[in-house]
Design a protein around this motif. Sequence first.
Motif, PDB file in Angstrom:
ATOM      1  N   LYS A  35      -9.155  -5.392  -6.481  1.00 20.67           N
ATOM      2  CA  LYS A  35      -9.076  -6.638  -5.704  1.00 20.67           C
ATOM      3  C   LYS A  35      -7.717  -6.811  -5.005  1.00 20.67           C
ATOM      4  O   LYS A  35      -7.686  -7.086  -3.800  1.00 20.67           O
ATOM      5  N   PRO A  36      -6.606  -6.644  -5.662  1.00 15.18           N
ATOM      6  CA  PRO A  36      -5.350  -6.839  -4.930  1.00 15.18           C
ATOM      7  C   PRO A  36      -4.976  -5.677  -4.018  1.00 15.18           C
ATOM      8  O   PRO A  36      -4.027  -5.763  -3.263  1.00 15.18           O
ATOM      9  N   MET A  37      -5.745  -4.560  -4.077  1.00 12.88           N
ATOM     10  CA  MET A  37      -5.350  -3.376  -3.316  1.00 12.88           C
ATOM     11  C   MET A  37      -6.368  -3.046  -2.216  1.00 12.88           C
ATOM     12  O   MET A  37      -6.407  -1.904  -1.719  1.00 12.88           O
ATOM     13  N   VAL A  38      -7.205  -4.006  -1.835  1.00 11.68           N
ATOM     14  CA  VAL A  38      -8.294  -3.699  -0.894  1.00 11.68           C
ATOM     15  C   VAL A  38      -7.735  -3.197   0.437  1.00 11.68           C
ATOM     16  O   VAL A  38      -8.192  -2.182   0.978  1.00 11.68           O
ATOM     17  N   SER A  39      -6.751  -3.882   0.949  1.00  9.87           N
ATOM     18  CA  SER A  39      -6.236  -3.477   2.262  1.00  9.87           C
ATOM     19  C   SER A  39      -5.572  -2.084   2.188  1.00  9.87           C
ATOM     20  O   SER A  39      -5.751  -1.226   3.062  1.00  9.87           O
ATOM     21  N   ASP A  40      -4.854  -1.849   1.090  1.00  9.51           N
ATOM     22  CA  ASP A  40      -4.224  -0.532   0.934  1.00  9.51           C
ATOM     23  C   ASP A  40      -5.264   0.561   0.794  1.00  9.51           C
ATOM     24  O   ASP A  40      -5.111   1.665   1.354  1.00  9.51           O
ATOM     25  N   ILE A  41      -6.324   0.267   0.071  1.00 11.03           N
ATOM     26  CA  ILE A  41      -7.372   1.294  -0.124  1.00 11.03           C
ATOM     27  C   ILE A  41      -8.075   1.578   1.198  1.00 11.03           C
ATOM     28  O   ILE A  41      -8.357   2.731   1.523  1.00 11.03           O
ATOM     29  N   LYS A  42      -8.315   0.501   1.950  1.00  6.72           N
ATOM     30  CA  LYS A  42      -8.985   0.720   3.240  1.00  6.72           C
ATOM     31  C   LYS A  42      -8.119   1.573   4.159  1.00  6.72           C
ATOM     32  O   LYS A  42      -8.600   2.475   4.829  1.00  6.72           O
ATOM     33  N   GLN A  43      -6.855   1.305   4.127  1.00  2.00           N
ATOM     34  CA  GLN A  43      -5.942   2.066   4.988  1.00  2.00           C
ATOM     35  C   GLN A  43      -5.850   3.525   4.548  1.00  2.00           C
ATOM     36  O   GLN A  43      -5.810   4.427   5.351  1.00  2.00           O
ATOM     37  N   ALA A  44      -5.831   3.725   3.237  1.00  3.22           N
ATOM     38  CA  ALA A  44      -5.724   5.100   2.732  1.00  3.22           C
ATOM     39  C   ALA A  44      -7.040   5.849   2.828  1.00  3.22           C
ATOM     40  O   ALA A  44      -7.064   7.060   3.040  1.00  3.22           O
ATOM     41  N   SER A  45      -8.143   5.131   2.718  1.00  8.28           N
ATOM     42  CA  SER A  45      -9.440   5.848   2.669  1.00  8.28           C
ATOM     43  C   SER A  45      -9.921   6.215   4.056  1.00  8.28           C
ATOM     44  O   SER A  45     -10.682   7.162   4.239  1.00  8.28           O
ATOM     45  N   GLY A  46      -9.493   5.503   5.065  1.00 13.03           N
ATOM     46  CA  GLY A  46      -9.939   5.834   6.402  1.00 13.03           C
ATOM     47  C   GLY A  46     -11.411   5.460   6.593  1.00 13.03           C
ATOM     48  O   GLY A  46     -11.911   4.528   5.957  1.00 13.03           O
ATOM     49  N   PRO A  47     -12.058   6.198   7.436  1.00 13.63           N
ATOM     50  CA  PRO A  47     -13.471   5.870   7.693  1.00 13.63           C
ATOM     51  C   PRO A  47     -14.401   6.428   6.632  1.00 13.63           C
ATOM     52  O   PRO A  47     -15.349   7.187   6.933  1.00 13.63           O
ATOM     53  N   ALA A  48     -14.171   6.187   5.384  1.00 15.13           N
ATOM     54  CA  ALA A  48     -15.034   6.712   4.316  1.00 15.13           C
ATOM     55  C   ALA A  48     -16.259   5.829   4.182  1.00 15.13           C
ATOM     56  O   ALA A  48     -16.168   4.603   4.302  1.00 15.13           O
TER      57      ALA A  48
END
Lengths: 239, 256
Positions: free
Chosen positions: B158-171
């Motif tokens: 939950k607190p890392m959603v934006s970071d995960i989206k940025q790191a995961s790319g278009p997954a």
Amino acid sequence: MTLSPDQTILFDLWGISLNATVFFTWIVMLVLTLGSILVTRNLRPDVPPNRWRTMLEVIVQGIEGQIKEIAGRSDRPLLYYAGTLFLFVAVSNLLLVIPGFEPPTASLSTTTALALSVLIAVPLFGITSRGLGGYLKTYLQPSFIMLPFNIISEFSRGVSLAVRLYGNIMSGAVIATILLGVAPFFFPVIMDVLGLLTGMIQAYIFAILATVYISSATDSSRASSSESAHPPQTEKETS
Amino acid sequence: MSIDWITVAAQIANFLVLIWLLKRFLYRPILDGIDAREAEIKARMQQAAEAEAAAKTTEASYRTQIAELQSAQSDVSERLRQEAEIERDTLLAEAHARIDQERKSWQTHLTEEGQKYSIKLHRAGAGALLSLTRKALMDLADDTLEGRMAHHLIGQIKPMVSDIKQASGPATEAVFTSHATLPEAAQTALSAELQAAFPGVTPAFRTDPDQAPGLVLRMGGAQVAWTVDSYLDGLDAVIQDHLSAGGDLKAQSNEA
């Protein structure tokens, strides 16, 4: 009593009388020759010497040593001559102990013959050694004035030799004969012992004097020393 | 006393004959024998002198040979000694190298054995930890471990959603990997939370027996995980401290 064996005629042979002197001389010659033949018949370098051969070697080497001492060198002809003189006189005198034997040296004829042989041998050895001229010159030494004295000296040597040997041997035999008549059981034994002793001494003196005379004739350089050294000594022994 | 001159002549002849006889049968054989014996003795003395000279030459030769042999023997001994020293040094160097090699090999083996033991201990500790944790959760909270792991991972996402989206790319797919199969309730909760945070991303659940017990989310290049490894590392540190303390105590008791 006969004083000389010359007067004892043993037998006549084809008209020639054979006296005891010549007969016993033959006996002595036979003894010497047979003894020599018996000892030297098996003489080989590979055979060790026996006692007889050793004895003869000692005698011969002793004579040779005496000659070398007097003459200053080994001289085989002189050895034959002087050695035979010594052996003949010595054996003749030694056989005196055999009963019935008359020593030839008790005859003035024998001693004269031996002295004459020395008189003849001296110039012969001298001439052989120095030559005739060299030998005759010795009669003029040290100057010609001495010639008659030298000749007299030569003859007197022979006479003294003959009389010395004859006198000693004959006198011993005569004294023994006389004592045999006086005391037949004791004195003859002593005289025989003394006769053996004087007989050996006489043989030695006779041979030595002959050697001295001959060596003085063969070598003038040694003659003076030999004459001065030996004759006086032998004269003392004889007396 | 008279002189018979015939006897004198006969005696001179006898004497000359006796000279010849003695010369023939006495003097010559005796003197020749003496000369022959002296010559033989001289020849034997000469032979003896020659034999002695030859013996001395031979002796000198043998002494020279002995000296040469002794010298050669000394040289050979010195060479053998040097070769032996070289051989000894070589053997010692080889032995030292072999010992070093064996020591290294043994240390490598010990290290490997230690690592194997550590891994084994690690896994055993993880199993025990999971088992105890699962039982404690069930007894105290009436909940499952996998449910709590899903809940904890959701709490991390939950607190890392934006970071995960940025790191995961278009997954388009998010893969949840666990040591064992997750219960349905946990899978449902995770799928719902994923859909809420990352619309359009399809969840997938997989198991990996080699993975440490826990739960890992991989989405493109991003990864969020909770495993027992961090706990086990702390457990290993505690065990090592105890082992070290036990080893020191054992050493002290042995020294005493």
